[in-house]
Design an enzyme around this catalytic site. Structure first.
Site, PDB file in Angstrom:
ATOM      1  N   GLU A 131       0.938  81.758   0.491  1.00 29.27           N
ATOM      2  CA  GLU A 131       0.351  81.379  -0.683  1.00 29.27           C
ATOM      3  C   GLU A 131       0.503  82.926  -1.451  1.00 29.27           C
ATOM      4  O   GLU A 131      -0.224  83.788  -1.045  1.00 29.27           O
ATOM      5  CB  GLU A 131      -1.188  81.106  -0.587  1.00 29.27           C
ATOM      6  CG  GLU A 131      -1.366  79.568  -0.283  1.00 29.27           C
ATOM      7  CD  GLU A 131      -2.708  79.076  -0.323  1.00 29.27           C
ATOM      8  OE1 GLU A 131      -3.409  79.505  -1.063  1.00 29.27           O
ATOM      9  OE2 GLU A 131      -3.159  78.448   0.715  1.00 29.27           O
TER      10      GLU A 131
ATOM     11  N   GLU B 295      -6.146  78.789   6.299  1.00 32.25           N
ATOM     12  CA  GLU B 295      -7.550  79.832   5.986  1.00 32.25           C
ATOM     13  C   GLU B 295      -8.794  79.656   6.825  1.00 32.25           C
ATOM     14  O   GLU B 295      -9.759  79.670   6.471  1.00 32.25           O
ATOM     15  CB  GLU B 295      -7.693  79.684   4.385  1.00 32.25           C
ATOM     16  CG  GLU B 295      -6.642  80.518   3.472  1.00 32.25           C
ATOM     17  CD  GLU B 295      -7.014  80.594   2.203  1.00 32.25           C
ATOM     18  OE1 GLU B 295      -7.945  80.080   1.625  1.00 32.25           O
ATOM     19  OE2 GLU B 295      -6.090  81.244   1.452  1.00 32.25           O
TER      20      GLU B 295
HETATM   21  O1  AHR Z   1      -3.985  77.755  -3.664  1.00 33.09           O
HETATM   22  C1  AHR Z   1      -5.410  77.382  -4.115  1.00 33.09           C
HETATM   23  C2  AHR Z   1      -6.160  77.584  -2.733  1.00 33.09           C
HETATM   24  O2  AHR Z   1      -6.270  79.003  -2.553  1.00 33.09           O
HETATM   25  C3  AHR Z   1      -5.856  76.799  -1.421  1.00 33.09           C
HETATM   26  O3  AHR Z   1      -6.449  75.629  -1.298  1.00 33.09           O
HETATM   27  C4  AHR Z   1      -6.367  77.825  -0.228  1.00 33.09           C
HETATM   28  O4  AHR Z   1      -5.537  77.922   0.704  1.00 33.09           O
HETATM   29  C5  AHR Z   1      -6.666  78.990  -1.049  1.00 33.09           C
HETATM   30  O5  AHR Z   1      -7.951  79.625  -0.899  1.00 33.09           O
END
Ligand code: AHR
Length: 497
Positions: free
Chosen positions: A291, A172
């Site tokens: 994610e 990210e």
């Molecule tokens: O999954 C939790 C957080 O969400 C992770 O650390 C990050 O990559 C995202 O913003």
């Protein structure tokens, strides 16, 4: 409610890459410490790994697990997590404002991943660090021997290289919350140069470049295009991250959010193809949705008291309707199996997770565990194009939301076809008729159902069996058609042989 579906073994979307059913463990909250590693737990092995957690994860059949972050990786010095544990440094961890004891690092995680039968999707720090540390980590993990870093691994007790195949180029990097956040040009250049060096150390690895942190970022789309313009030839996947919730308590709208995921995937695939066209490239870039999940507590701040070790964080309790949403997301991933090759439900244990533990105590399974369990175990093979027809509704953010969300997967090896279906209708059952003409002689194995009269029903330590699937769904097969009844607000798995 009446709906229909048509499938044919000749009309295919794509093979399912098993890595679609991946997950994620970050050094965050009690995922590592208290989750997978809990030396005081009665089921802990000699390395401190809870065996009850190992068993719950093995049942999910998770082929790949992303590690060690997440936001954590952007400040992580991997060297702090290798070598004799007694000599490891405790460090302030700036992503989550905790103290990282470094009792678990790369080698221990590789050992644990073997226990659960998963590969590791390793992430390198492109926040505070860069090319040098990334190529050293590849050398440490994957080079057989005879060099400084590979021999160091051997001296740490790991003669065989880990041979991690899939690597994330940071995490990210567009997010202002990220340690060392970057502009698209800064990141694109760094990702490209890091990718080159990492592949020069080990040409067999595959690399995931960071897409936007979400489609809601103001730089979304432009970020993807710029990053890929600068790195297209040297990376293999682009990442997508997305989380949803029902914090406005509008369930019809919440259950429609898989339409947003569908659009997100379409958009990112289109951007990749735009760069492919621009570069006259023969390579089609694949996607890694590394994610995704329901996340109620998203945006809540870090631990109030700074510098604790593994304080509970983001321990969301999932409801029945959350399980339906996860089911819709899984169906959406399958619809895009031609482009989305990896997916990681974020995360796996204790942090926005399907599995919960009490440190030193009980383990229980959240509602969301079950659709993932079913999809991962029965959704392997070839996704079939499904021609679906059902009534539709409009919600706050979406129009023409089909009450039926469905897909099917054909596992030729096992001679099985599985239909995954969510009835989004909150008040009415649905009659579903599936034309399975090319599987005319198929018979029903079982019809699994996850249903509840209470959309807000949850599983807890004291009531862990409140929302669990049963095999008593109503389905029959006659004359090349499956006739099924889908209860209101239900997740269904109709398995045929
Ligand atoms: O999954 C939790 C957080 O969400 C992770 O650390 C990050 O990559 C995202 O913003």
């Amino acid at each position: 409610q009446k709906s229909t579906m048509l499938i044919d073994k000749n009309f295919t979307v794509s093979e399912v890459d098993p890595r679609l059913y991946g997950s994620f463990i970050e050094h965050l909250g009690r995922a590592v410490y208290g989750g997978i590693y809990d030396p005081g737990h009665p089921t802990a092995d000699e390395n401190g790994f809870r065996q009850d957690a190992v068993e719950a994860i093995k049942a999910l059949n998770v082929p790949i697990i992303r590690y060690p972050g997440g936001n954590f990786v952007s400040g992580y010095n991997w060297e702090d997590g290798v070598g004799p544990i007694s000599e490891r440094k405790r460090k302030l961890e700036l992503a989550w404002w905790t103290t990282e004891p470094n009792a678990i690092g790369t080698n221990e995680f590789a050992d644990w991943a073997k226990l659960v039968g998963s590969e590791v999707m390793m992430a390198v720090n492109l926040g505070t660090r860069g090319i040098d540390e990334a190529r050293n980590l590849v050398e440490y993990c994957n080079h057989p021997s005879g060099s400084y870093w590979s021999d160091m691994r051997i001296s740490h007790g790991y003669r065989e290289p880990h041979r991690f195949k899939t690597w994330c180029l940071g995490n990210e990097m567009d997010g202002p919350w990220q340690i060392g956040a970057k502009t698209a040009v800064e990141y694109g250049r760094l990702a490209n140069e890091t990718a080159k060096a990492m592949k020069w150390v080990d040409p067999s690895i595959e690399l995931v470049a960071c897409g936007s942190s979400s489609s809601g970022m103001s730089t979304f789309a432009e970020w993807e295009a710029t990053v890929l313009d600068l790195s297209y030839d040297n990376v293999d996947y682009l990442s997508l991250h997305t989380y949803y919730n029902n914090n406005h308590n509008d369930t019809p709208n919440f259950l429609a959010k898989s339409l947003d995921l569908d659009q997100f995937i379409h958009s990112v695939a289109s951007i990749c193809d735009y760069i492919k066209a621009k570069k006259r490239s023969k390579k089609t870039l694949m996607l890694s949705l590394d994610e995704w999940n329901v996340w109620h507590s998203i945006g809540s701040s870090r631990a109030e008291e700074r510098w604790q070790v593994a304080p509970p964080e983001f321990e969301d309790v999932y409801t029945h309707e959350d399980a339906l949403a996860v089911g819709c997301f899984l169906i959406t991933l399958l619809k895009h199996a031609d482009r989305v090759k990896m997916g990681c439900i974020a995360q796996l244990i204790n942090v926005i997770a399907p599995i919960m533990t009490e440190t030193g105590g009980a383990l229980w399974l959240q509602t969301t565990y079950y659709p993932f369990l079913h999809a991962s175990n029965y959704g392997r093979g070839t996704v079939l194009q499904a021609v679906v027809s059902s009534d539709k509704y409009d919600s706050k953010d979406f129009t023409d939301v089909p009450y039926l969300e469905a897909i099917s997967v054909y596992n030729e090896e096992q001679g099985q076809v599985t239909i995954f279906a969510v009835n989004r209708h909150l008040e009415e059952k649905m009659e579903l008729s599936v034309d399975i003409r090319s599987f005319g002689n198929a018979t029903l194995i079982e019809h699994l159902v996850l249903e509840s009269d209470d959309l807000k029903a949850v599983n807890t330590k004291s009531n862990p069996q409140n929302v669990v699937p049963h095999a008593g769904g109503q389905s029959s097969v006659e004359n090349g058609k499956v006739q099924a009844i889908l209860s209101k607000a239900s997740w269904n798995v109709i398995r045929l042989q």
